[in-house]
Design an enzyme around this catalytic site. Structure first.
Site, short mmCIF file in Angstrom:
data_model
loop_
_atom_site.label_atom_id
_atom_site.label_comp_id
_atom_site.label_asym_id
_atom_site.label_seq_id
_atom_site.Cartn_x
_atom_site.Cartn_y
_atom_site.Cartn_z
N TYR A 135 0.82 -1.21 0.00
CA TYR A 135 0.00 0.00 0.00
C TYR A 135 0.86 1.27 0.00
CZ TYR A 135 -4.84 -1.53 0.63
OH TYR A 135 -6.10 -2.02 0.45
N LYS A 190 2.25 -15.31 2.84
CA LYS A 190 2.45 -16.10 1.63
C LYS A 190 3.93 -16.46 1.57
CE LYS A 190 0.91 -17.87 -2.25
NZ LYS A 190 -0.04 -18.99 -2.31
N ASP A 222 -3.98 -17.87 0.73
CA ASP A 222 -5.01 -18.55 -0.09
C ASP A 222 -5.76 -19.58 0.73
OD1 ASP A 222 -2.61 -19.96 0.06
OD2 ASP A 222 -2.71 -20.75 -1.98
N ASP A 246 -6.74 -6.40 3.93
CA ASP A 246 -7.82 -5.71 3.22
C ASP A 246 -8.80 -6.74 2.66
OD1 ASP A 246 -9.21 -3.57 1.89
OD2 ASP A 246 -8.22 -4.19 0.03
N ASP A 250 -12.78 -8.11 4.36
CA ASP A 250 -14.07 -8.04 3.66
C ASP A 250 -14.73 -9.41 3.63
OD1 ASP A 250 -13.91 -5.32 3.03
OD2 ASP A 250 -14.54 -5.63 0.94
C1 IPM Z 1 -10.55 -0.48 3.58
C2 IPM Z 1 -10.72 0.13 2.21
C3 IPM Z 1 -9.52 1.00 1.92
C4 IPM Z 1 -8.32 0.09 1.89
C5 IPM Z 1 -9.63 1.83 0.64
C6 IPM Z 1 -10.86 2.71 0.66
C7 IPM Z 1 -8.40 2.65 0.39
O1 IPM Z 1 -10.91 -0.87 1.26
O2 IPM Z 1 -10.49 0.30 4.54
O3 IPM Z 1 -10.47 -1.69 3.69
O4 IPM Z 1 -8.01 -0.52 0.85
O5 IPM Z 1 -7.68 -0.05 2.92
MG MG Z 2 -11.06 -2.84 2.09
#
Ligand code: IPM
Ligand code: MG
Length: 355
Positions: A135, A190, A222, A246, A250
């Site tokens: 990042y 990884k 993975d 990240d 999710d």
């Molecule tokens: C998160 C989001 C951010 C990230 C984006 C909006 C830059 O996806 O907070 O997970 O990738 O960290």
């Molecule tokens: Mg995110």
């Protein structure tokens, strides 16, 4: 206690408004100050993270953040896109430890896309390193390829890198968090492919010697992605780098049925933090009064617990949220037959009443 309120874009202002009502109802004297961030700040000041907003965040004891982003900014140069606001805040406030709990509320077991028995009672914590990795790693950019399969061709590159102190400090945070829970920590990397990951693993193993009461295991990313949907309850605390975190956070969020329920905290070394819902700005439903404010309200609870030392008040808010769920109130994202569909403000009002 000074709290910076940064509502942002899309549904951000609606959901943050409900969390602010909750904060104001606690009977504490908070000094809340609001500022623009993201697309809203770009419109007003030409930058997603104006100097004045950054300054307010730096001078506050904690930041409550809504969400940023809208498709209409997709064509802006990267440095001016709304996402840069959140990345800039993470960097400038040195918020390196990101806590993303994934909790499946008893009342919402059916909202998950997984079988109820796989997620009933789920309570895992993903700790994502937030200041390093691909990042932020330099160098990055575009150039003519100097080597490789197509020398001279246009190419783009980013750099995945982690220094020893960066890994060490997030590992300590993770071991300490595991200590307060079921004392199991999974480090995700990884290492079978990446040098950075092998180094990550070596440092985590080194740090683990100080935490003999916590059981550490390692998993390739993975496989971790697969295990999260196969048997998510086997995890307790997961620690991983910025990029993998990240993606996995999710995935973990969706196990719980609705990303609209999940708060998050991003902390610096002194427990100063930025608190935000795990979901985004949802421009498709912005302004309609249908967004779920609970993740933001729960983020305010995390803020009280981690940064403001108000554990009792945090518990009160969390209990109030559970109560409204028991009452059968649901925003559209968690609605199912037999429950009562409510809007953003109604949900906020119900939490206030439960408080
Ligand atoms: C998160 C989001 C951010 C990230 C984006 C909006 C830059 O996806 O907070 O997970 O990738 O960290
Ligand atoms: Mg995110």
């Amino acid at each position: 206690m000074n709290i910076a309120i940064l509502p942002g874009d899309g549904i951000g202002p609606e959901i943050v408004a409900e969390a602010v009502k909750v904060l104001n109802a606690l009977g504490e004297t908070f000094n809340l100050e609001t500022a623009l961030v993201g697309g809203a700040a770009y419109e007003a000041h030409g930058h997603p993270l104006p100097e004045s907003t950054l300054k307010l965040a730096q001078q506050s004891d904690a930041v409550l953040f809504g969400a940023v982003g809208d498709w209409k900014y997709d064509t802006l140069e990267r440095a001016l896109r709304p996402e840069q606001a959140i990345l800039g805040l993470r960097k400038h406030l040195a918020l390196f430890a990101n806590f993303r709990p994934a909790i499946c509320y008893e009342q919402l077991t059916n909202a998950s896309s997984l079988k109820p028995e796989l997620v009933a009672g789920l309570d895992i914590l993903i700790i994502r390193e937030l200041n390093g990795d691909i990042y932020f790693g330099q160098p990055r950019g575009r150039r003519k390829s100097p080597d490789g399969l197509f020398p001279g061709a246009d190419e783009a590159f980013d750099t995945m890198r982690y220094s020893e102190p960066e890994i060490r400090r997030i590992a300590h945070v993770a071991f300490q968090a595991a200590r307060k829970r079921d004392r199991r920590l999974t480090s995700v990397d990884k290492a079978n492919v990446l040098e950075t990951s092998q180094f990550w693993r070596d440092v985590v193993v080194e740090v683990s010697k100080e935490y003999s009461d916590v059981v550490l295991d390692h998993m390739y990313v993975d496989n971790a992605a697969m295990q999260l949907v196969r048997a998510p309850k086997k995890f307790d605390v997961v620690v991983t780098g910025n990029m993998f975190g990240d993606i996995l956070s999710d995935e973990a969020a969706m196990l719980t049925g609705s990303i609209g329920m999940l708060p998050s905290a991003s902390l610096d070394a002194n427990n100063k933090g930025l608190y935000e819902p795990s979901h985004g700005s949802a421009p498709d439903i912005a302004g309609q009064g249908v967004a779920n404010p609970l993740a933001t309200i729960l983020s305010a609870a995390m803020m009280l617990r981690f940064s403001l030392g108000k554990v009792e008040q945090a518990n009160r808010i969390e209990a109030a949220v559970k109560k409204v769920l028991s009452q059968g109130l649901r925003t559209a994202d968690i609605y199912e037959a037999g429950t009562k569909k409510v809007g953003t403000q109604e949900m906020g009002a119900a939490v206030l009443a439960a408080l």
